[in-house]
Design an enzyme around this catalytic site. Structure first.
Site, short mmCIF file in Angstrom:
data_model
loop_
_atom_site.label_atom_id
_atom_site.label_comp_id
_atom_site.label_asym_id
_atom_site.label_seq_id
_atom_site.Cartn_x
_atom_site.Cartn_y
_atom_site.Cartn_z
N LYS A 118 0.88 -1.17 0.00
CA LYS A 118 0.00 0.00 0.00
C LYS A 118 0.91 1.21 0.00
O LYS A 118 1.55 1.53 1.00
CB LYS A 118 -0.91 0.00 1.22
N CYS A 409 21.82 34.29 16.37
CA CYS A 409 22.23 33.12 15.60
C CYS A 409 23.14 32.24 16.47
O CYS A 409 24.09 32.75 17.06
CB CYS A 409 22.98 33.57 14.34
N CYS A 433 27.98 35.40 8.59
CA CYS A 433 27.89 34.28 9.54
C CYS A 433 28.70 33.10 9.02
O CYS A 433 28.51 32.67 7.88
CB CYS A 433 26.43 33.88 9.71
S1 IVH Z 1 -6.66 -0.55 -4.49
C1 IVH Z 1 -11.14 -0.26 -4.13
N1 IVH Z 1 -4.09 -0.87 -4.17
O1 IVH Z 1 -5.02 3.54 -0.79
C2 IVH Z 1 -9.70 -0.40 -4.01
N2 IVH Z 1 -5.09 1.12 -3.37
O2 IVH Z 1 -7.25 3.72 1.29
C3 IVH Z 1 -8.99 0.67 -4.70
N3 IVH Z 1 -3.49 2.70 -2.37
O3 IVH Z 1 -7.55 5.18 -2.55
C4 IVH Z 1 -7.65 0.85 -4.29
N4 IVH Z 1 -1.68 1.48 -2.68
O4 IVH Z 1 -5.14 5.55 -3.39
C5 IVH Z 1 -5.15 -0.07 -3.96
N5 IVH Z 1 -1.80 -1.28 -3.99
C6 IVH Z 1 -2.86 -0.47 -3.78
C7 IVH Z 1 -2.74 0.78 -3.16
C8 IVH Z 1 -3.89 1.55 -2.96
C9 IVH Z 1 -2.16 2.62 -2.22
C10 IVH Z 1 -4.33 3.85 -1.96
C11 IVH Z 1 -5.37 4.22 -2.98
C12 IVH Z 1 -6.67 4.14 -2.25
C13 IVH Z 1 -6.27 4.18 -0.83
C14 IVH Z 1 -7.32 3.44 -0.04
#
Ligand code: IVH
Length: 670
Positions: A118, A409, A433
């Site tokens: 994520k 400073c 400085c």
């Molecule tokens: S899938 C319905 N995959 O996290 C699912 N999201 O809290 C759609 N994000 O709005 C998102 N990495 O902007 C997905 N590997 C990943 C992700 C990811 C970051 C973000 C994305 C989303 C938010 C959700």
């Protein structure tokens, strides 16, 4: 502390208010005040309290909607299908509970899964029509986002045209982010040039994507990963894995850490593995996203009000620790900016010991409300400098002391002041400085400035400490016997440095201007100034209106330049540099300049050149490339699917040419 129904109702209302405030800071202002971990905790608490008292749930509770209010600065875009968010789990037990819900919803079926990091960036929806990128929009509140097409197009990881056989329509969604190494480089350079730094890579990505001027976005090292999709026509996939595969085939980047898991057991292993990998990733990831792979099963599971039941975020434990602020020190940058740094009681956090954390500036100190003696939560991500996330007010004893900007400073004892009330930074205003001088000399000698090899940290510190140099011009008065006085200097090394100093005299005006460290003047502005003014004399005598009118120079830069050259100290310094033989002119770029004094604007997609290539070609041939059409524009080059600039050009009666005609003009010239 009460526990009755009244207390519950009050606590819920307070939480909603706090969350709404943070939604606003995050979604509208792009200036979050708390870490995501902290926000998730507030939301988790609200959810669980509402679960305890369902009759207290109101339609306007933050748990009942997708996000915040969209900003007004960019054109609003309604998403064809809403951009959902993900539910979070914070432990393996919660992940297992999710799996049980999935299994129950899919009796008889055997789903497979995908696991991806994520990525902590900014969600972006890219619409491709017949392979051409026609629109980029931010997530906004999930229903309505903002159009940022021009900015997204500057991100090199985002293809302007898809590869291979393109579907009729594909709205691909993903994350725009800044890699950790790029973030560090960007912040270091911003510090050197006296610009504002970002607190973390997510803010850097968000701030860069929301620039009014796409040219600024283009200078930011943004990247993109695709992770989901909206409307699609003319392409089919049966699984999420196939979708990721299609992305790769179409030239859309996906994370290299996505994996397919045949069982939930594998999912758990993969999540654990990603958490271990986390510190070695090139970017910040705050969790893993688990998705049911088969789209038919995804459809069977459907979604709740705001998130799909077929996907879940498994949040990593935040790399946070609690410790005490034992003091505050200050570092002084090249532009004199004084940065407060908290000294901490050493504490282990994610495998390293942390004993200091940056407080960025005094606005941040005020926002956090941090005092010396406070217990604080600190957070570390990748190799980003540790930060203070919040103060634990309940642990206050009353003996804490306020953190005040230093009146003097810490390095030279000179006065410290805010240049303008609106400015965030306090600066040491003594141009002599030593801290500033050391950093200025290092910058002056750096590779992209005067390129003086051998002028490193240790040498410069010694030169300043021994009072061998008091300003930049003194570098050119150094003699062998001066250097031999310094520790570690033998004849050979001294001669090498003197040769490098000597050679630097010929670098030319552009590098000299950059090296002088004028606020807001980076390499590009320095080059633009040098090329257009040709000599230091002409630039020094130019008034604000003249500098402001130069191609590539904005009003902030123009003001800083004029102010810099108005100072008598600057004029004296330039005189001394000139007397030392430093070149004060810039040769015009070599080659013919057939497009001299002609301004071009490009609109739409070109078939043979990217926009930056076309603009570079114009500049190379002596012309100017601008991003907006005005009466000053000589030609508008119209590519495929031109935008509003085309209309504007017609309105103003500016000459319109196609790509072929443009290429003929440049060919005839070469
Ligand atoms: S899938 C319905 N995959 O996290 C699912 N999201 O809290 C759609 N994000 O709005 C998102 N990495 O902007 C997905 N590997 C990943 C992700 C990811 C970051 C973000 C994305 C989303 C938010 C959700």
């Amino acid at each position: 502390m009460g526990t009755g129904p009244n207390f519950l109702a009050k606590r819920i209302e307070r939480l909603r208010k706090t969350i709404r405030h943070h939604d606003y800071r995050y979604y509208v202002l792009n200036q979050p005040e708390i870490s995501d971990a902290e926000y998730d905790r507030l939301m988790g608490e609200l959810k669980s309290l509402e679960a305890q008292a369902p009759r207290l749930v109101t339609k306007d509770s933050p748990t009942q909607r997708v996000g915040g209010v969209p900003d007004v600065a960019f054109r609003p875009v309604r998403h064809a299908t809403s951009m959902l968010s993900l539910d979070n789990t914070f432990s393996e037990e919660e992940l297992i509970a999710w799996h049980q819900r999935v299994a129950k919803g899919l009796t008889g079926a055997h789903p497979t899964y995908t696991v991806e990091p994520k990525i902590d960036g900014v969600g972006l929806a890219l619409t491709y029509e017949r392979g051409l990128l026609v629109q980029a929009a931010t997530r906004g509140d999930g229903t309505t986002g903002e159009e940022v097409t021009a900015n997204a197009k500057t991100v090199r990881a985002i293809p302007l045209r898809l590869q291979g056989e393109s579907p009729r329509r594909l709205e691909v969604r993903g994350e725009v982010f800044m890699a950790l190494a790029d973030f560090k480089r960007y912040n270091d350079a911003a510090k050197r040039e006296g610009g504002e730094t970002f607190a973390n890579p997510r803010n850097a990505a968000a701030g860069s994507l929301r620039q009014k001027d796409p040219r600024i976005t283009a200078t930011r090292p943004l990247r993109f990963f695709a992770h989901s999709y909206g409307a699609v026509e003319g392409i089919e996939f049966e699984t999420h894995w196939e979708f990721l595969d299609s992305c790769q085939r179409l030239g859309l980047p996906i994370t290299e850490h996505a994996s397919r898991c045949a069982s939930f057991e594998e999912v758990r292993k993969r999540c654990r593995r990603l958490e271990q990998l986390r510190d070695r990733l090139e970017y910040e990831a705050d969790g893993a996203v688990v998705k049911v792979n088969e789209l038919s099963l995804q459809r069977r599971l459907g979604m709740t009000f705001k998130s799909p039941r077929w996907a879940i975020a498994y949040k990593f434990t935040a790399l946070q620790a609690t410790t005490q602020v034992v003091g505050v020190g200050h570092s002084v940058g090249r532009t004199g900016a004084v940065t407060p740094v908290a000294s901490l009681k050493p504490v282990a956090c994610g495998g390293v010991t942390i004993s200091s954390a940056t407080l960025h500036n005094y606005d941040e100190v005020k926002r956090l409300g941090v005092r010396i003696g406070d217990w604080v939560v600190i957070q570390r991500a990748g190799d980003v400098i540790p930060q203070v996330v919040k103060v634990i007010e309940s642990r206050r004893t009353g003996h804490e002391r306020a953190i005040k900007p230093p009146a003097k400073c810490p390095v030279c004892g000179g006065d410290v002041a805010k240049e303008k009330e609106a400015e965030v930074a306090y600066r040491c205003i003594n141009p002599l400085c030593p801290a500033q001088l050391i950093r200025l000399v290092l910058h002056f000698g750096s590779r992209n400035a005067m390129d003086i090899e051998g002028l490193g940290d240790v040498v410069v510190e010694q030169l300043v400490a021994q009072q061998l140099i008091h300003d930049l011009a003194d570098l050119y008065r150094l003699a062998e016997q001066d250097l031999l006085k310094l520790p570690l200097f033998a004849k050979k090394k001294a001669q090498k440095l003197l040769d490098a100093v000597q050679a630097s005299k010929a670098r030319g005006l552009a590098r000299l201007l950059y090296g002088l460290g004028i606020r807001h003047v980076g390499e590009k502005a320095a080059r633009d100034l040098a090329e257009q003014f040709g000599s230091m004399d002409r630039l020094m005598d130019a008034d604000l209106a003249t500098v402001d009118a130069m191609r590539g120079i904005g009003s902030v830069v123009a003001e800083a330049v004029v102010r810099f050259f108005r100072r008598p100290q600057t004029r004296a310094l330039i005189k001394r540099l000139e007397a030392a033989g430093v070149r004060m002119t810039q040769e015009a770029p070599k080659g013919p300049r057939p497009l001299a004094d002609q301004t071009f604007v490009f609109t739409g997609e070109l078939a043979h050149l990217t926009r930056p290539q076309a603009e570079a070609l114009v500049r190379q041939l002596g012309g100017a490339a601008s991003s907006s059409v005005s009466r000053e524009t000589d030609y508008v080059v119209v590519g495929e699917s031109p935008g509003s600039k085309f209309e504007k050009a017609k309105q103003l009666g500016v000459k319109l040419i196609d790509e072929a005609a443009f290429l003929r003009m440049t060919k005839a010239a070469q």
